[in-house]
Design a protein around this motif. Structure first.
Motif, mmCIF file in Angstrom:
data_model
loop_
_atom_site.group_PDB
_atom_site.id
_atom_site.type_symbol
_atom_site.label_atom_id
_atom_site.label_comp_id
_atom_site.label_asym_id
_atom_site.label_seq_id
_atom_site.Cartn_x
_atom_site.Cartn_y
_atom_site.Cartn_z
ATOM 1 N N LYS A 66 0.835 -1.205 0.000
ATOM 2 C CA LYS A 66 0.000 0.000 0.000
ATOM 3 C C LYS A 66 0.868 1.252 0.000
ATOM 4 O O LYS A 66 2.064 1.208 0.248
ATOM 5 N N ARG A 67 0.243 2.369 -0.281
ATOM 6 C CA ARG A 67 0.945 3.658 -0.334
ATOM 7 C C ARG A 67 1.416 4.072 1.059
ATOM 8 O O ARG A 67 0.807 3.707 2.063
ATOM 9 N N PRO A 68 2.478 4.888 1.128
ATOM 10 C CA PRO A 68 2.969 5.344 2.433
ATOM 11 C C PRO A 68 1.978 6.291 3.101
ATOM 12 O O PRO A 68 1.526 7.259 2.494
ATOM 13 N N LEU A 69 1.638 6.004 4.352
ATOM 14 C CA LEU A 69 0.634 6.800 5.064
ATOM 15 C C LEU A 69 1.119 8.202 5.405
ATOM 16 O O LEU A 69 0.489 9.190 5.026
ATOM 17 N N ILE A 70 2.211 8.292 6.145
ATOM 18 C CA ILE A 70 2.667 9.601 6.634
ATOM 19 C C ILE A 70 3.028 10.507 5.462
ATOM 20 O O ILE A 70 2.635 11.676 5.424
ATOM 21 N N LYS A 71 3.742 9.985 4.477
ATOM 22 C CA LYS A 71 4.131 10.803 3.322
ATOM 23 C C LYS A 71 2.899 11.358 2.605
ATOM 24 O O LYS A 71 2.843 12.541 2.270
ATOM 25 N N SER A 72 1.901 10.511 2.383
ATOM 26 C CA SER A 72 0.681 10.954 1.700
ATOM 27 C C SER A 72 -0.062 12.013 2.512
ATOM 28 O O SER A 72 -0.537 13.009 1.969
ATOM 29 N N HIS A 73 -0.152 11.810 3.814
ATOM 30 C CA HIS A 73 -0.839 12.781 4.661
ATOM 31 C C HIS A 73 -0.078 14.111 4.725
ATOM 32 O O HIS A 73 -0.689 15.178 4.634
ATOM 33 N N VAL A 74 1.235 14.055 4.877
ATOM 34 C CA VAL A 74 2.029 15.293 4.937
ATOM 35 C C VAL A 74 1.864 16.072 3.639
ATOM 36 O O VAL A 74 1.689 17.297 3.646
ATOM 37 N N ASN A 75 1.889 15.382 2.514
ATOM 38 C CA ASN A 75 1.685 16.013 1.212
ATOM 39 C C ASN A 75 0.342 16.750 1.175
ATOM 40 O O ASN A 75 0.240 17.864 0.653
ATOM 41 N N THR A 76 -0.680 16.155 1.752
ATOM 42 C CA THR A 76 -2.018 16.762 1.774
ATOM 43 C C THR A 76 -2.087 17.916 2.781
ATOM 44 O O THR A 76 -2.602 18.989 2.474
ATOM 45 N N TRP A 77 -1.564 17.689 3.990
ATOM 46 C CA TRP A 77 -1.643 18.706 5.040
ATOM 47 C C TRP A 77 -0.902 19.979 4.681
ATOM 48 O O TRP A 77 -1.392 21.086 4.948
ATOM 49 N N LEU A 78 0.290 19.852 4.110
ATOM 50 C CA LEU A 78 1.073 21.050 3.799
ATOM 51 C C LEU A 78 0.362 21.941 2.783
ATOM 52 O O LEU A 78 0.486 23.164 2.834
ATOM 53 N N ARG A 79 -0.391 21.343 1.891
ATOM 54 C CA ARG A 79 -1.155 22.130 0.906
ATOM 55 C C ARG A 79 -2.276 22.920 1.578
ATOM 56 O O ARG A 79 -2.721 23.937 1.065
ATOM 57 N N GLN A 80 -2.733 22.458 2.742
ATOM 58 C CA GLN A 80 -3.828 23.123 3.466
ATOM 59 C C GLN A 80 -3.333 24.172 4.451
ATOM 60 O O GLN A 80 -4.098 25.028 4.875
ATOM 61 N N HIS A 81 -2.074 24.088 4.850
ATOM 62 C CA HIS A 81 -1.568 24.949 5.919
ATOM 63 C C HIS A 81 -1.382 26.387 5.413
ATOM 64 O O HIS A 81 -0.722 26.613 4.400
ATOM 65 N N PRO A 82 -1.927 27.365 6.111
ATOM 66 C CA PRO A 82 -1.876 28.754 5.635
ATOM 67 C C PRO A 82 -0.460 29.355 5.587
ATOM 68 O O PRO A 82 -0.225 30.292 4.818
ATOM 69 N N GLN A 83 0.481 28.837 6.366
ATOM 70 C CA GLN A 83 1.840 29.389 6.387
ATOM 71 C C GLN A 83 2.738 28.808 5.294
ATOM 72 O O GLN A 83 3.812 29.322 5.033
ATOM 73 N N VAL A 84 2.303 27.735 4.644
ATOM 74 C CA VAL A 84 3.141 27.051 3.654
ATOM 75 C C VAL A 84 2.958 27.687 2.276
ATOM 76 O O VAL A 84 1.859 27.752 1.747
ATOM 77 N N LEU A 85 4.083 28.147 1.711
ATOM 78 C CA LEU A 85 4.073 28.710 0.361
ATOM 79 C C LEU A 85 4.326 27.639 -0.694
ATOM 80 O O LEU A 85 3.851 27.736 -1.817
ATOM 81 N N GLY A 86 5.116 26.634 -0.334
ATOM 82 C CA GLY A 86 5.429 25.561 -1.268
ATOM 83 C C GLY A 86 6.334 24.540 -0.606
ATOM 84 O O GLY A 86 6.855 24.770 0.482
ATOM 85 N N PHE A 87 6.510 23.406 -1.282
ATOM 86 C CA PHE A 87 7.426 22.390 -0.775
ATOM 87 C C PHE A 87 7.932 21.547 -1.929
ATOM 88 O O PHE A 87 7.311 21.496 -2.991
#
Length: 185
Positions: A137-158
């Motif tokens: 299966k796909r990696p859990l933490i990596k997939s979630h971090v990828n999703t969360w960072l896109r939602q976080h108001p302080q994140v410009l990019g990664f």
């Protein structure tokens, strides 16, 4: 001369009793396999619809373990993201999420980004691991971090890190700064 060595050795070990078993006692209890399996299952199963500080798991973007990640918020200059990907923006803090449950990783990531914003940090590294799983299966933490960072108001990019900083198992994260530098891209 050999007799002298043997007699010296015999004198040195006089009164010593031989060991009756060949197993070391580490003092650590044996792992209960059913408890380990239960903990693993609980770490992967989400509880209803929970959001912590606005980070949602309603839709998670699945990514592969070796997949390189790259994302920028609208309005962020491509040149900034290229510098970030090339490792030309120094990271001032680092967070390792290896071995955490999804919920613990979310809380830890949110607190880390809040702290970075408080200190006006420009770039941080977040190590999520590649999450290579035996079940395919796909990696859990990596997939979630990828999703969360896109939602976080302080994140410009990664973007995924250079190999020396973790490669596809870590991200450089570009953050907004408000007070020190004025307006960000």
């Amino acid at each position: 001369m050999q007799d002298d060595d043997f007699s010296l050795f015999s004198q040195a070990v006089r009164g010593v009793k031989p060991i009756t078993h060949d197993r070391a006692d580490t003092g650590k209890p044996k792992a209960d396999r059913s408890q380990v399996a239960s903990r693993r299952q609980n770490a992967t199963v989400g509880t209803a619809e929970r959001t912590v500080d606005g980070l949602s798991d309603q839709f998670v973007i699945d990514v592969g373990g070796d997949e390189e990640l790259y994302w920028g918020r609208d309005g962020v200059q491509d040149s900034q993201l290229r510098k970030l990907k090339a490792g030309q923006v120094a990271f001032e803090g680092s967070l390792d999420l290896h071995g955490m449950s999804v919920e613990k990783a979310r809380e830890t990531l949110w607190a880390f980004l809040a702290e970075a914003a408080r200190f006006e940090v420009r770039c941080v590294r977040v190590t999520h691991g590649k999450g290579i799983r035996l079940d395919g299966k796909r990696p859990l933490i990596k997939s979630h971090v990828n999703t969360w960072l896109r939602q976080h108001p302080q994140v410009l990019g990664f973007t995924s890190c250079l190999p020396k900083h973790g490669g596809a198992g870590a991200l450089y994260v570009l953050l907004k700064r408000t007070m020190l530098e004025g307006r960000d891209e």
